[in-house]
Scaffold this motif. Structure first.
Motif, PDB file in Angstrom:
ATOM      1  N   TYR A  18     -10.038 -98.843  19.548  1.00  0.00           N
ATOM      2  CA  TYR A  18      -9.544 -98.872  18.168  1.00  0.00           C
ATOM      3  C   TYR A  18      -9.797-100.231  17.538  1.00  0.00           C
ATOM      4  CZ  TYR A  18      -6.605 -94.774  19.122  1.00  0.00           C
ATOM      5  OH  TYR A  18      -6.147 -93.525  19.422  1.00  0.00           O
ATOM      6  N   VAL A  19      -9.881-100.236  16.210  1.00  0.00           N
ATOM      7  CA  VAL A  19      -9.761-101.476  15.449  1.00  0.00           C
ATOM      8  C   VAL A  19      -8.524-101.326  14.566  1.00  0.00           C
ATOM      9  CG1 VAL A  19     -12.197-102.137  15.489  1.00  0.00           C
ATOM     10  CG2 VAL A  19     -11.370-100.687  13.650  1.00  0.00           C
ATOM     11  N   GLN A  20      -7.868-102.443  14.305  1.00  0.00           N
ATOM     12  CA  GLN A  20      -6.627-102.391  13.529  1.00  0.00           C
ATOM     13  C   GLN A  20      -6.871-101.842  12.136  1.00  0.00           C
ATOM     14  OE1 GLN A  20      -4.586-106.116  13.251  1.00  0.00           O
ATOM     15  NE2 GLN A  20      -2.711-105.173  12.551  1.00  0.00           N
ATOM     16  N   TYR A  21      -7.985-102.247  11.529  1.00  0.00           N
ATOM     17  CA  TYR A  21      -8.373-101.684  10.236  1.00  0.00           C
ATOM     18  C   TYR A  21      -9.869-101.849  10.046  1.00  0.00           C
ATOM     19  CZ  TYR A  21      -8.242-106.466   8.399  1.00  0.00           C
ATOM     20  OH  TYR A  21      -8.470-107.798   8.194  1.00  0.00           O
ATOM     21  N   CYS A  22     -10.416-101.041   9.172  1.00  0.00           N
ATOM     22  CA  CYS A  22     -11.843-101.051   8.886  1.00  0.00           C
ATOM     23  C   CYS A  22     -12.199-102.304   8.084  1.00  0.00           C
ATOM     24  CB  CYS A  22     -12.199 -99.791   8.088  1.00  0.00           C
ATOM     25  SG  CYS A  22     -13.917 -99.735   7.554  1.00  0.00           S
ATOM     26  N   PRO A  23     -13.265-103.007   8.454  1.00  0.00           N
ATOM     27  CA  PRO A  23     -13.649-104.195   7.696  1.00  0.00           C
ATOM     28  C   PRO A  23     -14.225-103.876   6.315  1.00  0.00           C
ATOM     29  CG  PRO A  23     -15.234-103.764   9.423  1.00  0.00           C
ATOM     30  CD  PRO A  23     -14.113-102.789   9.615  1.00  0.00           C
ATOM     31  N   PHE A  24     -14.552-102.627   6.061  1.00  0.00           N
ATOM     32  CA  PHE A  24     -15.151-102.238   4.792  1.00  0.00           C
ATOM     33  C   PHE A  24     -14.146-101.626   3.826  1.00  0.00           C
ATOM     34  CE2 PHE A  24     -18.456-101.873   8.086  1.00  0.00           C
ATOM     35  CZ  PHE A  24     -19.289-102.883   7.650  1.00  0.00           C
ATOM     36  N   CYS A  25     -13.447-100.571   4.259  1.00  0.00           N
ATOM     37  CA  CYS A  25     -12.537 -99.866   3.342  1.00  0.00           C
ATOM     38  C   CYS A  25     -11.067-100.186   3.607  1.00  0.00           C
ATOM     39  CB  CYS A  25     -12.762 -98.361   3.411  1.00  0.00           C
ATOM     40  SG  CYS A  25     -12.222 -97.588   4.945  1.00  0.00           S
ATOM     41  N   LYS A  26     -10.779-100.957   4.653  1.00  0.00           N
ATOM     42  CA  LYS A  26      -9.419-101.399   5.018  1.00  0.00           C
ATOM     43  C   LYS A  26      -8.515-100.256   5.491  1.00  0.00           C
ATOM     44  CE  LYS A  26     -10.560-105.513   3.615  1.00  0.00           C
ATOM     45  NZ  LYS A  26     -11.748-105.954   4.248  1.00  0.00           N
ATOM     46  N   PRO A  28      -6.393 -98.107   7.989  1.00  0.00           N
ATOM     47  CA  PRO A  28      -5.711 -98.591   9.202  1.00  0.00           C
ATOM     48  C   PRO A  28      -6.011 -97.744  10.444  1.00  0.00           C
ATOM     49  CG  PRO A  28      -4.182 -97.348   7.870  1.00  0.00           C
ATOM     50  CD  PRO A  28      -5.475 -97.407   7.091  1.00  0.00           C
ATOM     51  N   ASN A  29      -5.901 -98.397  11.605  1.00  0.00           N
ATOM     52  CA  ASN A  29      -5.951 -97.739  12.921  1.00  0.00           C
ATOM     53  C   ASN A  29      -7.136 -96.799  13.087  1.00  0.00           C
ATOM     54  OD1 ASN A  29      -3.513 -99.019  13.636  1.00  0.00           O
ATOM     55  ND2 ASN A  29      -2.390 -97.445  12.526  1.00  0.00           N
ATOM     56  N   ILE A  30      -8.319 -97.368  13.161  1.00  0.00           N
ATOM     57  CA  ILE A  30      -9.551 -96.588  13.246  1.00  0.00           C
ATOM     58  C   ILE A  30      -9.960 -96.402  14.708  1.00  0.00           C
ATOM     59  CG2 ILE A  30     -11.974 -96.488  12.562  1.00  0.00           C
ATOM     60  CD1 ILE A  30      -9.931 -96.324  10.254  1.00  0.00           C
ATOM     61  N   LEU A  31     -10.080 -95.150  15.113  1.00  0.00           N
ATOM     62  CA  LEU A  31     -10.590 -94.812  16.437  1.00  0.00           C
ATOM     63  C   LEU A  31     -12.111 -94.873  16.366  1.00  0.00           C
ATOM     64  CD1 LEU A  31     -10.310 -93.698  19.333  1.00  0.00           C
ATOM     65  CD2 LEU A  31     -10.263 -91.411  18.315  1.00  0.00           C
ATOM     66  N   LEU A  32     -12.703 -95.753  17.154  1.00  0.00           N
ATOM     67  CA  LEU A  32     -14.160 -95.909  17.126  1.00  0.00           C
ATOM     68  C   LEU A  32     -14.827 -94.801  17.941  1.00  0.00           C
ATOM     69  CD1 LEU A  32     -14.493 -99.768  17.520  1.00  0.00           C
ATOM     70  CD2 LEU A  32     -14.425 -98.399  15.439  1.00  0.00           C
ATOM     71  N   PRO A  33     -15.958 -94.301  17.460  1.00  0.00           N
ATOM     72  CA  PRO A  33     -16.611 -93.161  18.104  1.00  0.00           C
ATOM     73  C   PRO A  33     -17.511 -93.554  19.275  1.00  0.00           C
ATOM     74  CG  PRO A  33     -17.772 -93.702  16.115  1.00  0.00           C
ATOM     75  CD  PRO A  33     -16.590 -94.634  16.188  1.00  0.00           C
TER      76      PRO A  33
END
Length: 79
Positions: A18-26, A28-33
């Motif tokens: 996961y990343v805490q938030y997307c660096p582009f659209c902000k 939250p809690n993005i599960l990376l594929p």
């Protein structure tokens, strides 16, 4: 030395990354594929194209360590 503006923190929870938030659209809690074995190959220097599932922005990852993903371009903006 690795430029700090090209890094992005990640968390590994079980076999999910996961990343805490997307660096582009902000978003939250993005599960990376991608899977832990792909993270290990990043640590060995194999490049990977990452497409964020929230906004479909593309990012080339060129490396990783225990805490940060290393991108081929700046992700952080200084104010």
């Amino acid at each position: 030395m690795i430029p700090f503006e090209n890094t992005w923190p990640y968390e590994r929870i079980g076999s999910d990354i996961y990343v805490q938030y997307c660096p582009f659209c902000k978003a939250p809690n993005i599960l990376l594929p991608f899977k832990p074995r792909e993270l290990e190959s990043l640590k060995e220097g194999v490049k990977k194209l990452l497409i964020f599932p929230c906004c479909h922005n593309k990012l080339t990852l060129v490396g990783a360590d225990q805490d940060y993903l290393l991108a081929g371009r700046p992700l952080r903006q200084y104010r």
